[in-house]
Design a protein around this motif. Structure first.
Motif, PDB file in Angstrom:
ATOM      1  N   ALA A  24       0.858  -1.187   0.000  1.00 19.58           N
ATOM      2  CA  ALA A  24       0.000   0.000   0.000  1.00 19.58           C
ATOM      3  C   ALA A  24       0.888   1.228   0.000  1.00 19.58           C
ATOM      4  N   CYS A  26       1.061   5.862  -1.086  1.00 18.21           N
ATOM      5  CA  CYS A  26       0.547   7.061  -1.734  1.00 18.21           C
ATOM      6  C   CYS A  26       1.732   7.849  -2.271  1.00 18.21           C
ATOM      7  N   HIS A  44       8.163  -3.863  -8.778  1.00 23.03           N
ATOM      8  CA  HIS A  44       6.922  -3.293  -9.311  1.00 23.03           C
ATOM      9  C   HIS A  44       7.201  -2.168 -10.304  1.00 23.03           C
ATOM     10  N   GLN A  58      -4.652  -4.776  -7.919  1.00 24.94           N
ATOM     11  CA  GLN A  58      -4.333  -3.477  -7.334  1.00 24.94           C
ATOM     12  C   GLN A  58      -5.486  -2.509  -7.552  1.00 24.94           C
ATOM     13  N   LEU A  59      -5.739  -1.701  -6.538  1.00 22.78           N
ATOM     14  CA  LEU A  59      -6.648  -0.561  -6.646  1.00 22.78           C
ATOM     15  C   LEU A  59      -5.816   0.702  -6.573  1.00 22.78           C
ATOM     16  N   ILE A  60      -5.985   1.587  -7.539  1.00 22.67           N
ATOM     17  CA  ILE A  60      -5.235   2.839  -7.590  1.00 22.67           C
ATOM     18  C   ILE A  60      -6.244   3.977  -7.697  1.00 22.67           C
ATOM     19  N   TYR A  61      -6.199   4.894  -6.761  1.00 24.74           N
ATOM     20  CA  TYR A  61      -7.153   6.009  -6.727  1.00 24.74           C
ATOM     21  C   TYR A  61      -6.402   7.308  -7.034  1.00 24.74           C
ATOM     22  N   VAL A  83     -10.641   5.513 -10.434  1.00 33.07           N
ATOM     23  CA  VAL A  83     -10.087   4.346  -9.743  1.00 33.07           C
ATOM     24  C   VAL A  83      -9.722   3.321 -10.801  1.00 33.07           C
ATOM     25  N   GLU A 104      -1.702   9.872  -6.165  1.00 31.95           N
ATOM     26  CA  GLU A 104      -2.241   8.524  -6.246  1.00 31.95           C
ATOM     27  C   GLU A 104      -2.157   7.810  -4.901  1.00 31.95           C
ATOM     28  N   TRP A 106      -2.659   3.698  -3.554  1.00 31.48           N
ATOM     29  CA  TRP A 106      -2.813   2.357  -4.103  1.00 31.48           C
ATOM     30  C   TRP A 106      -2.722   1.301  -3.005  1.00 31.48           C
ATOM     31  N   GLY A 108      -2.280  -3.174  -3.051  1.00 30.97           N
ATOM     32  CA  GLY A 108      -2.184  -4.425  -3.789  1.00 30.97           C
ATOM     33  C   GLY A 108      -2.626  -5.588  -2.914  1.00 30.97           C
ATOM     34  N   PHE A 142      -8.533   4.459   2.167  1.00 33.29           N
ATOM     35  CA  PHE A 142      -7.113   4.378   1.795  1.00 33.29           C
ATOM     36  C   PHE A 142      -6.232   4.900   2.930  1.00 33.29           C
TER      37      PHE A 142
END
Length: 297
Positions: A24, A26, A44, A58-61, A83, A104, A106, A108, A142
């Motif tokens: 995780a 930012c 990565h 993965q979520l990426i905001y 997202v 951002e 994120w 994983g 997040f």
């Protein structure tokens, strides 16, 4: 915004929970900066030319700035409030616009929980980018993930995986609402078009003119009309004209040529051919059949 990332060791017990958070963080990417930053973890790391694949979700905001995303399934512009949901083994690449940068967050993760909901089609690997806008709850989740991961108190892995599940639920809910809104727009467009076709059956109306009047692109209009009604708009209009022709043919005082003119059909010859193709009888044969039936009744 302070840049932060962490990768987490996991145990068999963590994995047995059903969803394991792997990393995780930012990052604030300033405008005119290269992406990813040089301190990005090597396992990565990727660049725009080669892209990458992951063995995790993965979520990426993106909370600020704009950019670009591409995968084997789609290519989309990224805006504030986007997202990105990455799936394992999905080759992809993304970056902020050089003139704006972006912020951002994120996380994983992987596990049987996520595998199951993807298998049950709650999320489609072909649908990668979701535009949720600024959402305080998503941002708070997040931040909670980052806070718990920093402290690493006993049970933190289960706590942050619960936050990920909450994020996924919110993302699914937002997508469902967008889908319903799109469905309402489609239904309204088709209903308006059918009304126009019916009201102007005697006029020189065409599907292209109807799409223009409704202020939508013709290719989209034709696609959604056929999907909703089962008929392309041109075929739907022909069916209406044939039905109206049947009503007019019941009046023996009207000549076939007059009926063709009234329905704005280019010629009586074309009208007769079209009518027989759709009904199986010529207009005269159909009229005789109807009049004969009325005579015996």
């Amino acid at each position: 915004m302070e840049n932060y990332f962490r990768y987490f060791p996991t145990s068999e017990k963590d994995e047995s929970w059903g969803l394991t958070v792997l990393n995780a963080g930012c990052t604030q990417i300033e405008k005119h900066s290269y992406y990813p930053p040089l301190n990005h973890p090597s396992h990565h790391y990727f660049n725009w030319d080669t892209g990458r694949t992951l063995d995790e979700y993965q979520l990426i905001y993106i909370t600020k700035g704009v950019g670009y995303f591409e995968s084997e399934n789609c290519s989309e512009n990224i805006t504030e409030g986007s997202v990105i949901l990455l799936h394992p083994e999905q080759r992809h690449r993304y970056k902020p616009d050089f003139e704006t940068g972006w912020n951002e967050f994120w996380v994983g993760f992987k596990g049987i929980f996520m595998d199951n909901i993807v298998a049950k089609e709650y999320f489609d690997p072909a649908k990668t980018v979701f535009n949720v806008g600024f959402n305080g709850t998503i941002l708070s989740l997040f931040n909670d993930i980052l806070k718990f991961s920093t402290e690493e108190k006993p049970g933190y892995q289960q706590a942050i995986s619960g936050a990920v599940i909450y994020l996924l639920g919110l993302l699914h809910s937002e997508h469902q609402q967008d889908t319903l809104l799109e469905k309402d727009i489609i239904e309204e467009t088709v209903d308006k078009a059918r009304l126009i076709f019916r009201e102007r059956i005697n006029e020189n109306v065409t599907p292209e003119k109807v799409a223009e009047e409704l202020k939508v692109g013709y290719s989209w209009f034709r696609k959604i009309f056929k999907k909703y009604t089962g008929l392309a708009p041109g075929q739907y209009l022909i069916q209406l004209k044939i039905q109206k022709a049947k009503e007019l043919l019941a009046d023996p005082s009207k000549r076939v040529k007059e009926i063709a003119f009234e329905l704005d059909i280019e010629s009586s010859f074309y009208f007769s051919r079209l009518f027989k193709d759709k009904v199986g009888l010529t207009p005269v044969e159909y009229r005789n059949q109807v009049l004969k039936k009325h005579k015996f009744n």
